[in-house]
Design a protein around this motif. Structure first.
Motif, short mmCIF file in Angstrom:
data_model
loop_
_atom_site.label_atom_id
_atom_site.label_comp_id
_atom_site.label_asym_id
_atom_site.label_seq_id
_atom_site.Cartn_x
_atom_site.Cartn_y
_atom_site.Cartn_z
N ARG A 116 0.87 -1.18 0.00
CA ARG A 116 0.00 0.00 0.00
C ARG A 116 0.90 1.22 0.00
O ARG A 116 1.93 1.24 0.67
CB ARG A 116 -0.88 -0.03 1.25
N LEU A 117 0.53 2.24 -0.76
CA LEU A 117 1.32 3.47 -0.79
C LEU A 117 1.37 4.08 0.60
O LEU A 117 0.39 4.02 1.36
CB LEU A 117 0.75 4.47 -1.78
N ARG A 118 2.48 4.66 0.93
CA ARG A 118 2.67 5.25 2.25
C ARG A 118 1.71 6.43 2.47
O ARG A 118 1.31 7.09 1.53
CB ARG A 118 4.11 5.73 2.42
N GLU A 119 1.40 6.66 3.72
CA GLU A 119 0.53 7.76 4.11
C GLU A 119 1.11 9.08 3.61
O GLU A 119 2.31 9.31 3.65
CB GLU A 119 0.45 7.81 5.64
N GLY A 120 0.23 9.94 3.08
CA GLY A 120 0.64 11.26 2.61
C GLY A 120 0.97 11.33 1.13
O GLY A 120 1.05 12.42 0.57
N ARG A 152 -0.90 9.85 -1.27
CA ARG A 152 -2.21 9.94 -1.94
C ARG A 152 -3.25 10.13 -0.86
O ARG A 152 -3.00 9.91 0.32
CB ARG A 152 -2.52 8.64 -2.70
N GLY A 153 -4.46 10.48 -1.30
CA GLY A 153 -5.56 10.58 -0.36
C GLY A 153 -5.86 9.22 0.25
O GLY A 153 -5.58 8.18 -0.35
N GLU A 154 -6.42 9.21 1.44
CA GLU A 154 -6.67 7.96 2.16
C GLU A 154 -7.55 7.00 1.35
O GLU A 154 -7.35 5.79 1.38
CB GLU A 154 -7.30 8.26 3.52
#
Length: 78
Positions: free
Chosen positions: A6-10, A12-14
């Motif tokens: 999963r792409l890291r926080e920040g 992309r939008g949640e």
């Protein structure tokens, strides 16, 4: 073998932080980026590796993922 990432926080939008399914690169290969079954290219350092299924899955990844070859279906269950 596959990875769940999963792409890291920040980055992309949640709502867009879905869990992608990525084939494990060959042991001697060092790719420039991981490519999920859906076609999403994931740059080094931009994703987190998940230890198991969690979060919202990327539906296109699930649709394009090859079926498991080691699972035997019970008689009449396939």
């Amino acid at each position: 073998m596959i990875l769940l990432v999963r792409l890291r926080e920040g980055l992309r939008g949640e709502r867009e932080r879905v869990v992608h399914v990525v084939p494990v690169p060959e042991p001697d290969a060092v790719p420039d980026a991981l490519t999920a079954f859906c076609g999403e290219r994931i740059a080094p350092g931009s994703a987190e590796l998940l230890p198991g299924p969690a979060g919202m899955p990327c539906v296109p990844c699930l649709v394009r993922m090859p079926p498991p070859s080691s699972v035997e279906l019970p008689p009449g269950g396939g």
